[in-house]
Design an enzyme around this catalytic site. Structure first.
Site, short mmCIF file in Angstrom:
data_model
loop_
_atom_site.label_atom_id
_atom_site.label_comp_id
_atom_site.label_asym_id
_atom_site.label_seq_id
_atom_site.Cartn_x
_atom_site.Cartn_y
_atom_site.Cartn_z
CG ASP A 232 -15.97 -3.08 -36.46
OD1 ASP A 232 -15.60 -4.26 -36.36
OD2 ASP A 232 -15.64 -2.19 -35.65
CD GLU A 302 -18.27 -7.36 -34.74
OE1 GLU A 302 -17.45 -8.07 -34.16
OE2 GLU A 302 -18.29 -6.12 -34.60
C1 NOJ Z 1 -14.95 -5.82 -34.11
C2 NOJ Z 1 -13.80 -6.37 -34.91
O1 NOJ Z 1 -14.18 -7.59 -35.46
C3 NOJ Z 1 -12.63 -6.50 -33.97
O2 NOJ Z 1 -11.57 -7.20 -34.54
C4 NOJ Z 1 -12.22 -5.12 -33.55
O3 NOJ Z 1 -11.19 -5.19 -32.58
C5 NOJ Z 1 -13.39 -4.36 -32.93
N1 NOJ Z 1 -14.60 -4.51 -33.70
C6 NOJ Z 1 -13.10 -2.90 -32.85
O4 NOJ Z 1 -13.15 -2.35 -34.13
#
Ligand code: NOJ
Length: 586
Positions: A232, A302
């Site tokens: 993430d 991501e």
């Molecule tokens: C990316 C995640 O996909 C999202 O849902 C989240 O709010 C942020 N990162 C913070 O962790």
């Protein structure tokens, strides 16, 4: 007809609206590893299936729906976070990385899921959230109390003296969720940095102890038998050690603490050390597979970053150090919307990726996730099949967000019903920024709560549209539905997973409304024809074989699978088909 064989010797070139790319997977005869051609299906556990009637999805719910994944032909799934969490950011605020939140079940439930998944050949990928923890994590509480060994677990700063008891924030950094990225701690009499919600303090990656802890968490879950991690928010792992103010972004002439876009994030995003950390995480998973003689443990990162930075998550500039097996390709999310779907823009989005991807790396194509409006809403209900066909045909990994296989649209949620922490703090902008709409419960059937839960009240409201968009009504043998088409597409992709293939891709702008995508392997040729426009189109397409037949056709198509087609075609508005060659070259 001849010019694409000429063009195919050149990588990603555009001539006469024909874009040709060669060896897009670059395997040159190697066999594909399990993940390289997989469909990664994202399950958003809160909304997938509720087994205990509390209105929130859980692990037993997922177990009860494994048949659906099997039926669809999915072989890998990644779960949004299921770890202990106060759920401020719906699980992305973790208070215990090694335990399952009771909301979702128990460690035993998760183990059961792993066993059952293995039984049906389904890989399980967990969501690893390395950038921040919850403020309820014991590390943060200890750090706030300056307990020895934890003082520097987070990013702390004194602030700037201003004559008042509480100093001013250290600098102008803004949080992704709006407002200053600094929060004052009365206890510690210092500010801490949070890129996301106030309750999500950023870990301090300059502290080797933090790095070791996070690597141990990876190893812990690998020991449990997971097949990899979605990682993430990777661009935010490091910040400028000098805490310098960020400059205004191009086109902005004033600072607005509530507008993250007003700054150019040169000190809080994509710092050099960030990439090195991803290479280190990769070393952990690779070493694990080696030591335990397992299949590849995959890392998918991501990041919404400029392309040249994004590619550094794949590997270092000289290619010597490997990072993610793939970093999500969000080009179809960030570059396309309802209002700009033209053949040129689709072709550009494809090529933007292929031009940048490092040689030898595997592409991937993401259509949706829990942070972005659903495909049917964002790209048009009538384009759902065409886009599923496109990502199924393109080389590399295909990523599906749960519900996209049935063409779910965004649900209706009011600010009062919403949970997204960045949206509920200001109801006047809720509709523009909330991510709750794409997170409403999965629509299984036309019964109470769309079959998602037996509760009187579900955490987010079930969409009214569930009456006519649901899996049960689409999963009827012999009917043409988004789901049946999706299933056909996954079967069709199976053909590409044969080892030792040599592949080429050509993207043709046949007209401003008709996209042609050609994939060739030896004597076989597969072609997507997709009319993205609002009028009928009659055209000839580029072909190298004599005859073709339809593999799969969109719900609004007049063709059915098996129909023979010749060179001269008519496609209705938003109609799409994939055809395959049935005879040798002309
Ligand atoms: C990316 C995640 O996909 C999202 O849902 C989240 O709010 C942020 N990162 C913070 O962790």
């Amino acid at each position: 007809m001849y010019f694409y064989s000429v063009l195919s010797v050149v990588y990603a070139i555009v001539v006469n609206n024909v874009h040709a790319s060669k060896n897009v997977i670059y395997n040159d005869g190697d066999s594909l590893d399990w993940w390289q051609n997989a469909v990664f299906y994202q399950i958003y556990p809160r909304s997938f299936m509720d087994s205990n009637g509390d209105g929130i999805g859980d692990i037993q719910g997922i177990i009860s729906k494994l048949d659906h994944l099997k039926d669809a032909g999915i072989t890998a799934t990644w779960l949004s976070p299921i770890f202990k969490s106060p759920q401020i950011d719906q699980g992305y605020d973790i208070s215990d990385y090694r335990n399952i939140d009771p909301l979702f079940g128990t460690t035993e439930d998760f183990k059961e899921l792993l066993v059952l998944a293995k039984g049906i050949g389904l890989k399980i990928i967990l969501d690893f959230v390395p950038n921040h923890t919850s403020d309820m994590h014991e590390w943060f509480m200890k750090s706030e109390d300056k307990i020895e060994g934890f003082e520097d677990f987070y990013v702390w700063h004194d602030g700037i003296p201003n004559g008042f008891p509480i100093p001013s924030v250290p600098n102008n950094w803004v949080s992704e969720f709006g407002g200053s990225a600094w929060q004052w701690s009365e206890k510690r009499q210092q500010y801490y940095y949070h890129q996301f919600a106030i309750q999500q303090p950023d870990l301090n990656y300059s502290n080797p102890k933090v790095v070791e802890e996070m690597k141990d968490i990876l190893r812990y879950w690998l020991d449990q038998g997971v097949d990899g991690f979605r990682v993430d928010a990777v661009p935010y792992l490091f910040e400028d050690p000098h805490f310098r103010d960020e400059p205004l972004a191009y086109g902005h002439n004033s600072y607005d603490v509530n507008n993250k876009n007003c700054l150019d994030h040169i000190y809080t995003k994509d710092q050099e050390k960030t990439f090195d950390m991803i290479y280190q995480f990769r070393e952990v998973v690779d070493q694990y597979s080696k030591d335990h003689n397992t299949e590849t443990k995959v890392l998918m990162t991501e990041a919404y970053s400029p392309m040249e930075k994004l590619m550094l998550f794949y590997e270092s500039e000289d290619g010597a150090r490997k990072g993610a097996h793939f970093t999500f390709n969000f080009n179809f999310i960030t570059d396309l919307k309802n209002t700009n779907i033209t053949v040129t823009n689709i072709a550009k989005a494809i090529h933007k990726w292929l031009v940048y991807i490092p040689k030898g790396s595997t592409s991937n194509w993401v259509l949706g996730n829990h942070d972005n409006s659903r495909v049917a809403t964002r790209l048009g209900r009538e384009n759902v099949d065409g886009f599923n066909m496109l990502v199924a045909l393109l080389p590399g990994v295909m990523v599906t967000y749960n519900g996209e296989e049935i063409g779910m649209e965004d649900g209706d949620v009011t600010c009062e019903e919403g949970f997204d922490p960045q949206a509920i703090k200001n109801c006047t902008t809720f509709n523009e920024i909330s991510r709750d709409f794409e997170r409403t419960p999965y629509q299984w059937d036309g019964t109470l709560n769309a079959g998602f839960s037996t509760a009187n009240h579900t955490w987010l409201p079930v969409s009214e549209k569930a009456k006519y968009v649901n899996l049960a009504s689409q999963n009827v043998l012999g009917i043409s539905s988004h789901y049946n088409i999706y299933k056909e597409l996954l079967k069709f992709r199976g053909r590409f997973s044969r080892p030792a293939y040599f592949d080429s891709l050509t993207v043709v702008e046949l007209s401003s409304n008709v996209l042609q995508v050609i994939r060739k392997r030896n004597e076989e040729e597969y072609i997507l024809l997709f009319n993205v426009g609002y009028s009928q189109e009659v055209f000839d397409f580029y072909k190298s074989k004599l005859t073709y037949r339809v593999v799969v056709a969109s719900v609004n198509s007049t063709y059915v699978s098996g129909d023979e087609v010749d060179n001269h075609l008519l496609l209705n508005p938003h109609e799409s088909i994939i055809i395959e060659s049935t005879a040798s070259s002309q």
